[in-house]
Design a protein around this motif. Structure first.
Motif, PDB file in Angstrom:
ATOM      1  N   SER A   1       7.637 -14.149 -15.340  1.00  0.00           N
ATOM      2  CA  SER A   1       8.599 -15.198 -15.674  1.00  0.00           C
ATOM      3  C   SER A   1       9.694 -14.576 -16.525  1.00  0.00           C
ATOM      4  O   SER A   1       9.613 -13.427 -16.916  1.00  0.00           O
ATOM      5  CB  SER A   1       7.915 -16.343 -16.424  1.00  0.00           C
ATOM      6  N   ARG A   2      10.708 -15.367 -16.817  1.00  0.00           N
ATOM      7  CA  ARG A   2      11.808 -14.846 -17.624  1.00  0.00           C
ATOM      8  C   ARG A   2      11.414 -14.649 -19.077  1.00  0.00           C
ATOM      9  O   ARG A   2      11.983 -13.859 -19.767  1.00  0.00           O
ATOM     10  CB  ARG A   2      12.990 -15.808 -17.544  1.00  0.00           C
ATOM     11  N   ALA A   3      10.460 -15.423 -19.539  1.00  0.00           N
ATOM     12  CA  ALA A   3      10.085 -15.361 -20.946  1.00  0.00           C
ATOM     13  C   ALA A   3       8.573 -15.214 -21.084  1.00  0.00           C
ATOM     14  O   ALA A   3       7.819 -15.655 -20.227  1.00  0.00           O
ATOM     15  CB  ALA A   3      10.550 -16.619 -21.661  1.00  0.00           C
TER      16      ALA A   3
ATOM     17  N   THR B   1       6.820 -20.151 -22.375  1.00  0.00           N
ATOM     18  CA  THR B   1       7.664 -21.250 -21.915  1.00  0.00           C
ATOM     19  C   THR B   1       7.329 -22.491 -22.729  1.00  0.00           C
ATOM     20  O   THR B   1       6.198 -22.666 -23.172  1.00  0.00           O
ATOM     21  CB  THR B   1       7.478 -21.545 -20.410  1.00  0.00           C
TER      22      THR B   1
ATOM     23  N   VAL C   1      10.104 -28.632 -26.969  1.00  0.00           N
ATOM     24  CA  VAL C   1      11.514 -28.404 -27.301  1.00  0.00           C
ATOM     25  C   VAL C   1      12.022 -29.518 -28.211  1.00  0.00           C
ATOM     26  O   VAL C   1      12.654 -29.259 -29.241  1.00  0.00           O
ATOM     27  CB  VAL C   1      12.379 -28.306 -26.020  1.00  0.00           C
TER      28      VAL C   1
ATOM     29  N   VAL D   1      12.621 -16.025 -27.638  1.00  0.00           N
ATOM     30  CA  VAL D   1      12.635 -16.903 -26.477  1.00  0.00           C
ATOM     31  C   VAL D   1      13.596 -18.038 -26.797  1.00  0.00           C
ATOM     32  O   VAL D   1      13.439 -18.718 -27.807  1.00  0.00           O
ATOM     33  CB  VAL D   1      11.227 -17.465 -26.181  1.00  0.00           C
TER      34      VAL D   1
ATOM     35  N   GLN E   1      15.152 -21.480 -25.217  1.00  0.00           N
ATOM     36  CA  GLN E   1      15.006 -22.463 -24.147  1.00  0.00           C
ATOM     37  C   GLN E   1      15.595 -23.788 -24.597  1.00  0.00           C
ATOM     38  O   GLN E   1      15.211 -24.320 -25.631  1.00  0.00           O
ATOM     39  CB  GLN E   1      13.528 -22.620 -23.776  1.00  0.00           C
ATOM     40  N   ASP E   2      16.526 -24.292 -23.839  1.00  0.00           N
ATOM     41  CA  ASP E   2      17.166 -25.584 -24.111  1.00  0.00           C
ATOM     42  C   ASP E   2      17.690 -25.687 -25.541  1.00  0.00           C
ATOM     43  O   ASP E   2      17.562 -26.731 -26.189  1.00  0.00           O
ATOM     44  CB  ASP E   2      16.201 -26.739 -23.827  1.00  0.00           C
TER      45      ASP E   2
ATOM     46  N   GLU F   1       2.159 -21.443 -21.934  1.00  0.00           N
ATOM     47  CA  GLU F   1       3.022 -22.615 -22.054  1.00  0.00           C
ATOM     48  C   GLU F   1       2.741 -23.272 -23.403  1.00  0.00           C
ATOM     49  O   GLU F   1       1.591 -23.534 -23.739  1.00  0.00           O
ATOM     50  CB  GLU F   1       2.711 -23.603 -20.928  1.00  0.00           C
TER      51      GLU F   1
END
Length: 129
Positions: free
Chosen positions: A21-23, A26, A32, A77, A79-80, A98
């Motif tokens: 995965s990219r990170a 997740t 978030v 990392v 994210q959003d 996750e």
């Protein structure tokens, strides 16, 4: 000095393969949102830092702290709009994990759904790989 954010629980995820995965980590939308809420009252902090320490009946436990900057060996990392930093010691244990935030009538906590875990203790606070 960093202070603890909240309590965290780990869950072993069976029959799941680690996928590229990219990170390394997740975040779910609820994680978030909760991190954004927690950081809203702390303008001098840029994110949260995830680490591991030896603790509990099964070996390792995750730690969560507010952080004002990225450490030299931390993996970042994003994210959003949320920044999570992973300490060097925790990077391999978090691959494919996750991070979720769960609320129910009796508790609210961050939960790490980790496919690398071989075993957890009965209370879910410590794990081994």
């Amino acid at each position: 000095m960093a202070s603890s954010v909240v309590r965290a629980t780990v869950r072993a995820v069976s029959k799941r393969r680690i996928q590229a995965s990219r990170a390394a980590l997740t975040l779910t939308p609820s994680a978030v949102q909760k991190i954004k809420e927690l950081l809203k009252d702390k303008p001098d902090h840029v994110g949260v830092k995830v680490g591991v320490r030896t603790r509990g009946c099964n070996g390792l436990s995750y730690t969560l702290e507010y952080t004002k900057s990225k450490g030299d060996s931390d993996e970042e990392v994003v994210q959003d709009g949320v920044r999570v930093f992973i300490e060097k010691k925790a990077q391999l244990t978090l691959l494919g994990t996750e991070m979720d935030y769960v609320e129910d009538k009796l508790s609210s906590e961050f939960v790490f759904n980790n496919p690398n875990i071989k075993g957890t203790c009965g209370c879910g606070e410590s794990f081994n790989i």
